[in-house]
Design a protein around this motif. Structure first.
Motif, PDB file in Angstrom:
ATOM      1  N   ALA A 134      14.475  10.371  -1.391  1.00 15.63           N
ATOM      2  CA  ALA A 134      15.048   9.196  -2.048  1.00 15.63           C
ATOM      3  C   ALA A 134      14.674   9.087  -3.518  1.00 15.63           C
ATOM      4  O   ALA A 134      15.250   8.277  -4.247  1.00 15.63           O
ATOM      5  N   SER A 135      13.701   9.885  -3.971  1.00 11.39           N
ATOM      6  CA  SER A 135      13.273   9.806  -5.371  1.00 11.39           C
ATOM      7  C   SER A 135      14.175  10.600  -6.307  1.00 11.39           C
ATOM      8  O   SER A 135      13.987  10.547  -7.530  1.00 11.39           O
ATOM      9  N   LEU A 136      15.163  11.315  -5.770  1.00  7.10           N
ATOM     10  CA  LEU A 136      15.977  12.199  -6.611  1.00  7.10           C
ATOM     11  C   LEU A 136      16.844  11.445  -7.602  1.00  7.10           C
ATOM     12  O   LEU A 136      17.000  11.864  -8.751  1.00  7.10           O
TER      13      LEU A 136
ATOM     14  N   ALA B 175       0.827  -1.209   0.000  1.00  7.08           N
ATOM     15  CA  ALA B 175       0.000   0.000   0.000  1.00  7.08           C
ATOM     16  C   ALA B 175       0.860   1.257   0.000  1.00  7.08           C
ATOM     17  O   ALA B 175       0.547   2.243  -0.676  1.00  7.08           O
ATOM     18  N   PHE B 176       1.941   1.242   0.755  1.00  5.54           N
ATOM     19  CA  PHE B 176       2.833   2.399   0.774  1.00  5.54           C
ATOM     20  C   PHE B 176       3.509   2.579  -0.584  1.00  5.54           C
ATOM     21  O   PHE B 176       3.617   3.707  -1.095  1.00  5.54           O
ATOM     22  N   ALA B 177       3.958   1.500  -1.185  1.00  6.24           N
ATOM     23  CA  ALA B 177       4.587   1.603  -2.502  1.00  6.24           C
ATOM     24  C   ALA B 177       3.612   2.168  -3.529  1.00  6.24           C
ATOM     25  O   ALA B 177       3.970   3.018  -4.359  1.00  6.24           O
TER      26      ALA B 177
ATOM     27  N   PHE C 147      -3.760  12.182   8.996  1.00  9.06           N
ATOM     28  CA  PHE C 147      -5.111  11.713   9.283  1.00  9.06           C
ATOM     29  C   PHE C 147      -5.419  11.700  10.784  1.00  9.06           C
ATOM     30  O   PHE C 147      -6.435  11.156  11.193  1.00  9.06           O
ATOM     31  N   ASN C 148      -4.522  12.271  11.592  1.00 12.84           N
ATOM     32  CA  ASN C 148      -4.760  12.399  13.032  1.00 12.84           C
ATOM     33  C   ASN C 148      -4.859  11.032  13.712  1.00 12.84           C
ATOM     34  O   ASN C 148      -5.778  10.773  14.494  1.00 12.84           O
ATOM     35  N   LEU C 149      -3.892  10.162  13.442  1.00 12.53           N
ATOM     36  CA  LEU C 149      -3.945   8.782  13.911  1.00 12.53           C
ATOM     37  C   LEU C 149      -2.739   8.400  14.761  1.00 12.53           C
ATOM     38  O   LEU C 149      -2.337   7.225  14.793  1.00 12.53           O
ATOM     39  N   ALA C 150      -2.149   9.353  15.461  1.00 16.23           N
ATOM     40  CA  ALA C 150      -0.919   9.054  16.197  1.00 16.23           C
ATOM     41  C   ALA C 150      -1.099   7.906  17.182  1.00 16.23           C
ATOM     42  O   ALA C 150      -0.189   7.099  17.400  1.00 16.23           O
ATOM     43  N   GLY C 151      -2.291   7.801  17.779  1.00 14.93           N
ATOM     44  CA  GLY C 151      -2.528   6.764  18.774  1.00 14.93           C
ATOM     45  C   GLY C 151      -2.558   5.357  18.215  1.00 14.93           C
ATOM     46  O   GLY C 151      -2.475   4.388  18.985  1.00 14.93           O
ATOM     47  N   LEU C 152      -2.641   5.200  16.897  1.00 11.23           N
ATOM     48  CA  LEU C 152      -2.612   3.858  16.318  1.00 11.23           C
ATOM     49  C   LEU C 152      -1.215   3.246  16.352  1.00 11.23           C
ATOM     50  O   LEU C 152      -1.066   2.032  16.167  1.00 11.23           O
ATOM     51  N   ARG C 153      -0.199   4.089  16.554  1.00 10.13           N
ATOM     52  CA  ARG C 153       1.183   3.609  16.683  1.00 10.13           C
ATOM     53  C   ARG C 153       1.571   2.730  15.495  1.00 10.13           C
ATOM     54  O   ARG C 153       1.895   1.546  15.633  1.00 10.13           O
ATOM     55  N   CYS C 154       1.538   3.332  14.332  1.00 13.65           N
ATOM     56  CA  CYS C 154       1.796   2.566  13.113  1.00 13.65           C
ATOM     57  C   CYS C 154       2.536   3.454  12.118  1.00 13.65           C
ATOM     58  O   CYS C 154       2.031   4.504  11.719  1.00 13.65           O
ATOM     59  N   SER C 155       3.738   3.048  11.720  1.00 14.17           N
ATOM     60  CA  SER C 155       4.508   3.805  10.744  1.00 14.17           C
ATOM     61  C   SER C 155       5.202   2.845   9.789  1.00 14.17           C
ATOM     62  O   SER C 155       5.258   1.637  10.044  1.00 14.17           O
ATOM     63  N   VAL C 156       5.701   3.391   8.692  1.00 12.41           N
ATOM     64  CA  VAL C 156       6.429   2.580   7.718  1.00 12.41           C
ATOM     65  C   VAL C 156       7.802   3.187   7.473  1.00 12.41           C
ATOM     66  O   VAL C 156       8.006   4.389   7.617  1.00 12.41           O
ATOM     67  N   VAL C 157       8.722   2.319   7.100  1.00 13.57           N
ATOM     68  CA  VAL C 157      10.101   2.720   6.837  1.00 13.57           C
ATOM     69  C   VAL C 157      10.535   2.084   5.526  1.00 13.57           C
ATOM     70  O   VAL C 157      10.436   0.863   5.363  1.00 13.57           O
ATOM     71  N   HIS C 158      11.018   2.911   4.599  1.00 16.05           N
ATOM     72  CA  HIS C 158      11.578   2.387   3.356  1.00 16.05           C
ATOM     73  C   HIS C 158      13.098   2.384   3.468  1.00 16.05           C
ATOM     74  O   HIS C 158      13.720   3.433   3.674  1.00 16.05           O
ATOM     75  N   TYR C 159      13.685   1.204   3.348  1.00 15.82           N
ATOM     76  CA  TYR C 159      15.129   1.044   3.452  1.00 15.82           C
ATOM     77  C   TYR C 159      15.746   1.108   2.057  1.00 15.82           C
ATOM     78  O   TYR C 159      15.605   0.175   1.263  1.00 15.82           O
ATOM     79  N   GLY C 160      16.447   2.208   1.771  1.00 12.79           N
ATOM     80  CA  GLY C 160      17.141   2.305   0.495  1.00 12.79           C
ATOM     81  C   GLY C 160      18.409   1.470   0.437  1.00 12.79           C
ATOM     82  O   GLY C 160      18.652   0.766  -0.553  1.00 12.79           O
ATOM     83  N   PRO C 161      19.263   1.498   1.480  1.00  9.33           N
ATOM     84  CA  PRO C 161      20.507   0.710   1.457  1.00  9.33           C
ATOM     85  C   PRO C 161      20.223  -0.779   1.690  1.00  9.33           C
ATOM     86  O   PRO C 161      19.783  -1.157   2.775  1.00  9.33           O
ATOM     87  N   PRO C 162      20.463  -1.634   0.716  1.00  5.91           N
ATOM     88  CA  PRO C 162      20.166  -3.063   0.888  1.00  5.91           C
ATOM     89  C   PRO C 162      20.921  -3.678   2.065  1.00  5.91           C
ATOM     90  O   PRO C 162      20.379  -4.539   2.771  1.00  5.91           O
TER      91      PRO C 162
ATOM     92  N   GLU D  35       8.904   5.085  -7.694  1.00  5.56           N
ATOM     93  CA  GLU D  35       8.753   3.643  -7.788  1.00  5.56           C
ATOM     94  C   GLU D  35       9.652   2.967  -6.761  1.00  5.56           C
ATOM     95  O   GLU D  35      10.877   3.107  -6.801  1.00  5.56           O
ATOM     96  N   ILE D  36       9.054   2.256  -5.834  1.00  4.24           N
ATOM     97  CA  ILE D  36       9.833   1.536  -4.834  1.00  4.24           C
ATOM     98  C   ILE D  36       9.366   0.096  -4.769  1.00  4.24           C
ATOM     99  O   ILE D  36       8.240  -0.244  -5.154  1.00  4.24           O
ATOM    100  N   ASP D  37      10.240  -0.763  -4.267  1.00  2.00           N
ATOM    101  CA  ASP D  37       9.938  -2.184  -4.117  1.00  2.00           C
ATOM    102  C   ASP D  37       9.296  -2.386  -2.742  1.00  2.00           C
ATOM    103  O   ASP D  37       9.897  -2.051  -1.717  1.00  2.00           O
ATOM    104  N   PRO D  38       8.074  -2.921  -2.694  1.00  2.00           N
ATOM    105  CA  PRO D  38       7.455  -3.174  -1.385  1.00  2.00           C
ATOM    106  C   PRO D  38       8.311  -4.041  -0.473  1.00  2.00           C
ATOM    107  O   PRO D  38       8.199  -3.951   0.762  1.00  2.00           O
ATOM    108  N   ALA D  39       9.169  -4.851  -1.049  1.00  2.00           N
ATOM    109  CA  ALA D  39      10.017  -5.726  -0.246  1.00  2.00           C
ATOM    110  C   ALA D  39      11.041  -4.948   0.574  1.00  2.00           C
ATOM    111  O   ALA D  39      11.654  -5.510   1.490  1.00  2.00           O
ATOM    112  N   ALA D  40      11.237  -3.658   0.258  1.00  2.00           N
ATOM    113  CA  ALA D  40      12.188  -2.830   1.005  1.00  2.00           C
ATOM    114  C   ALA D  40      11.504  -1.999   2.084  1.00  2.00           C
ATOM    115  O   ALA D  40      12.134  -1.127   2.683  1.00  2.00           O
ATOM    116  N   VAL D  41      10.217  -2.246   2.325  1.00  2.00           N
ATOM    117  CA  VAL D  41       9.449  -1.490   3.322  1.00  2.00           C
ATOM    118  C   VAL D  41       9.255  -2.352   4.572  1.00  2.00           C
ATOM    119  O   VAL D  41       8.984  -3.546   4.476  1.00  2.00           O
ATOM    120  N   ARG D  42       9.414  -1.726   5.729  1.00  2.00           N
ATOM    121  CA  ARG D  42       9.152  -2.402   6.998  1.00  2.00           C
ATOM    122  C   ARG D  42       8.246  -1.514   7.858  1.00  2.00           C
ATOM    123  O   ARG D  42       7.990  -0.369   7.521  1.00  2.00           O
TER     124      ARG D  42
END
Length: 393
Positions: free
Chosen positions: A222-224, A76-78, A242-257, A88-95
């Motif tokens: 990272a898109s540069l 979904a993030f990709a 979306f005012n959802l801080a209390g859901l405690r949910c974030s995503v991280v895209h790792y560029g360096p393999p 364009e990012i690979d979902p496999a690099a998202v945590r």
């Protein structure tokens, strides 16, 4: 007086109801004090989010999740980055992590050692600054410049600081908190060149990206270029937009393999996991929250103009322009006629308004305050009336 049209979804707020909320923003004040400090909005959660969470509970989603292809946030993030920014990012690099602060702490733990230098542009988000210090890394501050046109990143000064202190990491906050400045493509290109020259790992906090105000546009760092992508880790969340801080949910895209491999070699639950309800709420916001977000953008644009107009009346040409992103207004304490010694405490005592600001944002924040204007029109008018009384006194 309020300028611009009102929206009942965002403006029909009652202070009595807000005081009953269980969040930290209103929970930290007593009596008739009005809070405008922490970066939480007063607005109700998007209905699509509350519906999705309710449906998940009704469908028995509180057991162990079954995600054989990985957390659905990754794809979904990709997709969102592709549709909104052409990145364009690979979902496999998202945590996933619970929040951006946890993501930053994990990255510093995995990629640096105590004593390593981390460059950061100040003023900056206090929990980020505190994280660098408490983890024993050397914090290298590079101040922003205040020009006649507003806030500008001092990239030449940043380059000197990075070279002088042999920095390993650059913590980039784009859009910037607390100034609300959106980096231009040229500015990001200069920072990317700097990162390449000094072989920096760039940790890019982009949580305010979906709150940019036209005509400004967010550009993921990272898109540069391919080189920039390979040295950048991007942190973001639906929490701010979306005012959802209390859901405690974030995503991280790792560029360096290599860094992603180090991360995945850790015990799988050592740093916690996101909840199924956090995932359900985030997916609903991203997939179905466009209408709510469009209405929010109009209200925030109205409010930021109202705040800037008020400060223009009080401080004239010295007043800061409205932020280019977000719902936080960063300004000099003397615009309100308060001292730089402890401006937060002075405004609280004299006006009954709790703002943020001061030395927690770095040495450059000592004489400044931050006003959160993400509230209903009537509440904002009362806030400005109280602050205006300080100026008149």
């Amino acid at each position: 007086m309020t300028t611009g049209a009102t929206d009942p979804l965002f403006d029909d707020l009652r202070v009595a109801d807000l005081r009953k909320s269980h969040g930290v923003k209103w929970g930290r004040v007593t009596g008739d004090v009005l809070p405008a400090w922490v970066a939480d909005m007063d607005f109700p959660v998007p209905e699509v989010v509350s519906d999705a969470i309710g449906e998940a509970i009704r469908n028995g989603a509180l057991g162990y999740p079954d995600w054989p292809d990985g957390n659905p946030l990754r794809a979904a993030f990709a997709q969102r980055m592709r549709e909104r920014h052409g990145w364009e990012i690979d979902p496999a690099a998202v945590r996933e992590h619970t929040d951006l602060i946890q993501g930053l702490q994990l990255l510093l733990h995995l990629a640096t050692s105590p004593g390593d230098a981390v460059a950061v542009q100040t003023p900056n988000y206090p929990p980020f600054l505190a994280t660098i210090t408490t983890m024993g890394r050397r914090r290298v501050d590079s101040p922003w410049k205040r020009t006649a046109d507003g806030w500008e990143p001092d990239i030449a000064g940043l380059a000197r600081a990075v070279a002088a202190h042999d920095c390993r990491v650059l913590l980039l906050v784009n859009p910037h908190n607390p100034t609300g400045r959106v980096f231009t493509r040229d500015e990001l290109g200069e920072i990317a060149a700097l990162a390449r020259r000094h072989d920096l790992l760039v940790i890019s906090d982009e949580i305010h990206a979906e709150l940019t105000h036209a005509p400004h546009r967010h550009i993921p760092f990272a898109s540069l270029s391919e080189d920039t992508a390979k040295r950048t880790v991007t942190l973001t969340s639906a929490g701010k937009a979306f005012n959802l801080a209390g859901l405690r949910c974030s995503v991280v895209h790792y560029g360096p393999p290599r860094l992603l491999a180090v991360r995945d070699a850790q015990p799988p639950d050592l740093y916690g996991t996101v909840s199924t309800l956090g995932v359900a709420g985030t997916l609903a916001a991203w997939r179905h929250g466009a209408g709510w977000q469009a209405r929010l953008a109009r209200v925030l644009d109205r409010n930021r103009q109202r705040v800037a107009d008020a400060f223009g009346e009080w401080a004239g040409a010295a007043a800061e322009p409205p932020p280019q992103a977000g719902y936080l207004y960063w300004f000099r304490a003397d615009h309100l006629g308060v001292s730089a010694a402890d401006p937060v405490a002075e405004v609280l005592e004299r006006a009954g308004v709790l703002l943020d600001g001061g030395a927690g944002f770095g040495a450059d924040g000592q004489a400044h305050l931050r006003l959160n204007f993400a509230t209903g029109a009537a509440v904002l008018e009362e806030l400005l009336a109280r602050l205006g009384a300080l100026v008149r006194r």
